[in-house]
Write a protein that holds these residues in place. Structure first.
Motif, PDB file in Angstrom:
ATOM      1  N   ALA A  19       0.854  -1.185   0.000  1.00 21.51           N
ATOM      2  CA  ALA A  19       0.000   0.000   0.000  1.00 21.51           C
ATOM      3  C   ALA A  19       0.891   1.236   0.000  1.00 21.51           C
ATOM      4  O   ALA A  19       1.877   1.306   0.728  1.00 21.51           O
ATOM      5  CB  ALA A  19      -0.920  -0.002   1.212  1.00 21.51           C
ATOM      6  N   GLY A  20       0.552   2.192  -0.869  1.00 23.92           N
ATOM      7  CA  GLY A  20       1.334   3.417  -0.976  1.00 23.92           C
ATOM      8  C   GLY A  20       2.352   3.409  -2.103  1.00 23.92           C
ATOM      9  O   GLY A  20       2.856   4.451  -2.495  1.00 23.92           O
ATOM     10  N   ASP A  21       2.666   2.232  -2.646  1.00 21.34           N
ATOM     11  CA  ASP A  21       3.630   2.136  -3.744  1.00 21.34           C
ATOM     12  C   ASP A  21       3.025   2.681  -5.036  1.00 21.34           C
ATOM     13  O   ASP A  21       1.856   2.448  -5.322  1.00 21.34           O
ATOM     14  CB  ASP A  21       4.054   0.683  -3.995  1.00 21.34           C
ATOM     15  CG  ASP A  21       4.968   0.121  -2.927  1.00 21.34           C
ATOM     16  OD1 ASP A  21       5.363   0.864  -2.009  1.00 21.34           O
ATOM     17  OD2 ASP A  21       5.282  -1.081  -3.012  1.00 21.34           O
ATOM     18  N   GLU A  22       3.827   3.407  -5.802  1.00 16.31           N
ATOM     19  CA  GLU A  22       3.434   3.840  -7.137  1.00 16.31           C
ATOM     20  C   GLU A  22       3.733   2.707  -8.112  1.00 16.31           C
ATOM     21  O   GLU A  22       4.833   2.135  -8.080  1.00 16.31           O
ATOM     22  CB  GLU A  22       4.216   5.086  -7.556  1.00 16.31           C
ATOM     23  CG  GLU A  22       3.858   6.327  -6.767  1.00 16.31           C
ATOM     24  CD  GLU A  22       2.514   6.923  -7.135  1.00 16.31           C
ATOM     25  OE1 GLU A  22       2.024   6.671  -8.252  1.00 16.31           O
ATOM     26  OE2 GLU A  22       1.952   7.643  -6.292  1.00 16.31           O
ATOM     27  N   GLU A  51      -4.678  -0.403  -1.438  1.00 11.75           N
ATOM     28  CA  GLU A  51      -4.839  -1.504  -0.483  1.00 11.75           C
ATOM     29  C   GLU A  51      -4.476  -2.821  -1.151  1.00 11.75           C
ATOM     30  O   GLU A  51      -4.835  -3.065  -2.298  1.00 11.75           O
ATOM     31  CB  GLU A  51      -6.295  -1.541  -0.026  1.00 11.75           C
ATOM     32  CG  GLU A  51      -6.637  -2.631   0.941  1.00 11.75           C
ATOM     33  CD  GLU A  51      -8.115  -2.647   1.316  1.00 11.75           C
ATOM     34  OE1 GLU A  51      -8.416  -3.240   2.358  1.00 11.75           O
ATOM     35  OE2 GLU A  51      -8.957  -2.107   0.571  1.00 11.75           O
ATOM     36  N   ILE A  52      -3.742  -3.650  -0.427  1.00 11.69           N
ATOM     37  CA  ILE A  52      -3.527  -5.042  -0.819  1.00 11.69           C
ATOM     38  C   ILE A  52      -4.471  -5.854   0.059  1.00 11.69           C
ATOM     39  O   ILE A  52      -4.402  -5.771   1.284  1.00 11.69           O
ATOM     40  CB  ILE A  52      -2.063  -5.487  -0.586  1.00 11.69           C
ATOM     41  CG1 ILE A  52      -1.074  -4.647  -1.390  1.00 11.69           C
ATOM     42  CG2 ILE A  52      -1.916  -6.980  -0.888  1.00 11.69           C
ATOM     43  CD1 ILE A  52      -1.014  -4.940  -2.870  1.00 11.69           C
ATOM     44  N   ARG A  53      -5.369  -6.600  -0.549  1.00 18.93           N
ATOM     45  CA  ARG A  53      -6.418  -7.288   0.216  1.00 18.93           C
ATOM     46  C   ARG A  53      -6.117  -8.748   0.516  1.00 18.93           C
ATOM     47  O   ARG A  53      -6.986  -9.454   1.035  1.00 18.93           O
ATOM     48  CB  ARG A  53      -7.746  -7.204  -0.540  1.00 18.93           C
ATOM     49  CG  ARG A  53      -8.268  -5.789  -0.650  1.00 18.93           C
ATOM     50  CD  ARG A  53      -9.659  -5.779  -1.186  1.00 18.93           C
ATOM     51  NE  ARG A  53     -10.183  -4.427  -1.258  1.00 18.93           N
ATOM     52  CZ  ARG A  53     -11.376  -4.132  -1.709  1.00 18.93           C
ATOM     53  NH1 ARG A  53     -12.178  -5.091  -2.131  1.00 18.93           N
ATOM     54  NH2 ARG A  53     -11.779  -2.876  -1.746  1.00 18.93           N
ATOM     55  N   VAL A  54      -4.927  -9.217   0.176  1.00 15.20           N
ATOM     56  CA  VAL A  54      -4.566 -10.614   0.412  1.00 15.20           C
ATOM     57  C   VAL A  54      -3.220 -10.685   1.118  1.00 15.20           C
ATOM     58  O   VAL A  54      -2.485  -9.705   1.179  1.00 15.20           O
ATOM     59  CB  VAL A  54      -4.502 -11.408  -0.922  1.00 15.20           C
ATOM     60  CG1 VAL A  54      -5.872 -11.520  -1.560  1.00 15.20           C
ATOM     61  CG2 VAL A  54      -3.505 -10.779  -1.876  1.00 15.20           C
ATOM     62  N   ASP A  64     -11.772 -12.639  -7.533  1.00 14.14           N
ATOM     63  CA  ASP A  64     -11.558 -12.016  -6.223  1.00 14.14           C
ATOM     64  C   ASP A  64     -10.711 -10.758  -6.379  1.00 14.14           C
ATOM     65  O   ASP A  64      -9.756 -10.730  -7.165  1.00 14.14           O
ATOM     66  CB  ASP A  64     -10.854 -12.969  -5.261  1.00 14.14           C
ATOM     67  CG  ASP A  64     -11.752 -14.066  -4.717  1.00 14.14           C
ATOM     68  OD1 ASP A  64     -12.972 -14.040  -4.989  1.00 14.14           O
ATOM     69  OD2 ASP A  64     -11.234 -14.943  -3.994  1.00 14.14           O
ATOM     70  N   VAL A  65     -11.039  -9.715  -5.617  1.00 15.57           N
ATOM     71  CA  VAL A  65     -10.253  -8.480  -5.640  1.00 15.57           C
ATOM     72  C   VAL A  65      -8.983  -8.703  -4.816  1.00 15.57           C
ATOM     73  O   VAL A  65      -9.045  -9.063  -3.639  1.00 15.57           O
ATOM     74  CB  VAL A  65     -11.068  -7.296  -5.085  1.00 15.57           C
ATOM     75  CG1 VAL A  65     -10.207  -6.033  -5.041  1.00 15.57           C
ATOM     76  CG2 VAL A  65     -12.309  -7.067  -5.918  1.00 15.57           C
ATOM     77  N   LEU A  66      -7.844  -8.485  -5.452  1.00 16.60           N
ATOM     78  CA  LEU A  66      -6.549  -8.678  -4.785  1.00 16.60           C
ATOM     79  C   LEU A  66      -5.986  -7.369  -4.250  1.00 16.60           C
ATOM     80  O   LEU A  66      -5.328  -7.354  -3.209  1.00 16.60           O
ATOM     81  CB  LEU A  66      -5.556  -9.302  -5.764  1.00 16.60           C
ATOM     82  CG  LEU A  66      -6.011 -10.610  -6.442  1.00 16.60           C
ATOM     83  CD1 LEU A  66      -4.986 -11.032  -7.478  1.00 16.60           C
ATOM     84  CD2 LEU A  66      -6.236 -11.689  -5.407  1.00 16.60           C
ATOM     85  N   ALA A  67      -6.226  -6.290  -4.981  1.00 17.51           N
ATOM     86  CA  ALA A  67      -5.694  -4.980  -4.600  1.00 17.51           C
ATOM     87  C   ALA A  67      -6.533  -3.900  -5.260  1.00 17.51           C
ATOM     88  O   ALA A  67      -7.280  -4.160  -6.208  1.00 17.51           O
ATOM     89  CB  ALA A  67      -4.244  -4.860  -5.044  1.00 17.51           C
ATOM     90  N   THR A  68      -6.402  -2.667  -4.754  1.00 12.56           N
ATOM     91  CA  THR A  68      -7.061  -1.528  -5.358  1.00 12.56           C
ATOM     92  C   THR A  68      -6.037  -0.425  -5.637  1.00 12.56           C
ATOM     93  O   THR A  68      -5.046  -0.302  -4.924  1.00 12.56           O
ATOM     94  CB  THR A  68      -8.189  -0.967  -4.448  1.00 12.56           C
ATOM     95  OG1 THR A  68      -7.640  -0.630  -3.181  1.00 12.56           O
ATOM     96  CG2 THR A  68      -9.308  -1.965  -4.282  1.00 12.56           C
ATOM     97  N   LEU A  69      -6.306   0.359  -6.683  1.00 13.93           N
ATOM     98  CA  LEU A  69      -5.468   1.492  -7.066  1.00 13.93           C
ATOM     99  C   LEU A  69      -6.227   2.788  -6.838  1.00 13.93           C
ATOM    100  O   LEU A  69      -7.427   2.852  -7.087  1.00 13.93           O
ATOM    101  CB  LEU A  69      -5.110   1.422  -8.551  1.00 13.93           C
ATOM    102  CG  LEU A  69      -4.172   0.341  -9.027  1.00 13.93           C
ATOM    103  CD1 LEU A  69      -4.049   0.396 -10.540  1.00 13.93           C
ATOM    104  CD2 LEU A  69      -2.810   0.488  -8.391  1.00 13.93           C
ATOM    105  N   GLU A  70      -5.517   3.821  -6.400  1.00 14.63           N
ATOM    106  CA  GLU A  70      -6.111   5.158  -6.263  1.00 14.63           C
ATOM    107  C   GLU A  70      -6.015   5.875  -7.585  1.00 14.63           C
ATOM    108  O   GLU A  70      -5.077   5.704  -8.323  1.00 14.63           O
ATOM    109  CB  GLU A  70      -5.370   5.973  -5.215  1.00 14.63           C
ATOM    110  CG  GLU A  70      -5.540   5.456  -3.819  1.00 14.63           C
ATOM    111  CD  GLU A  70      -4.813   6.311  -2.792  1.00 14.63           C
ATOM    112  OE1 GLU A  70      -3.875   7.048  -3.151  1.00 14.63           O
ATOM    113  OE2 GLU A  70      -5.194   6.231  -1.630  1.00 14.63           O
TER     114      GLU A  70
END
Length: 70
Positions: A19-22, A51-54, A64-70
């Motif tokens: 989380a927070g990585d570009e 967010e990394i969800r796993v 399944d959602v693994l991560a989200t991007l802003e």
């Protein structure tokens, strides 16, 4: 928010982003293991990982959602 989803069922083998990585579109953010094969999961766009969800060792299903991007 863009969602990065699993293209197949498998176990999370390694997580390469936090989380927070570009990240850039196409960058590998984690690796799934399925049937003794390692399958890279790539970012669907450029941006910051919200967010990394796993976690390593989690079993995921296709879609399944693994991560989200802003």
């Amino acid at each position: 928010m863009k969602e990065i989803v699993s293209s197949m069922a498998g176990t999370v083998f390694n997580i390469l982003a936090s989380a927070g990585d570009e990240v850039t579109e196409g960058q590998t953010i984690l690796i799934l293991e399925s049937m003794k094969m390692e399958i890279p999961v790539e970012s669907t766009g450029s941006g910051k990982i919200a967010e990394i969800r796993v976690a390593v060792g989690d079993f995921v299903n296709e879609g399944d959602v693994l991560a989200t991007l802003e």
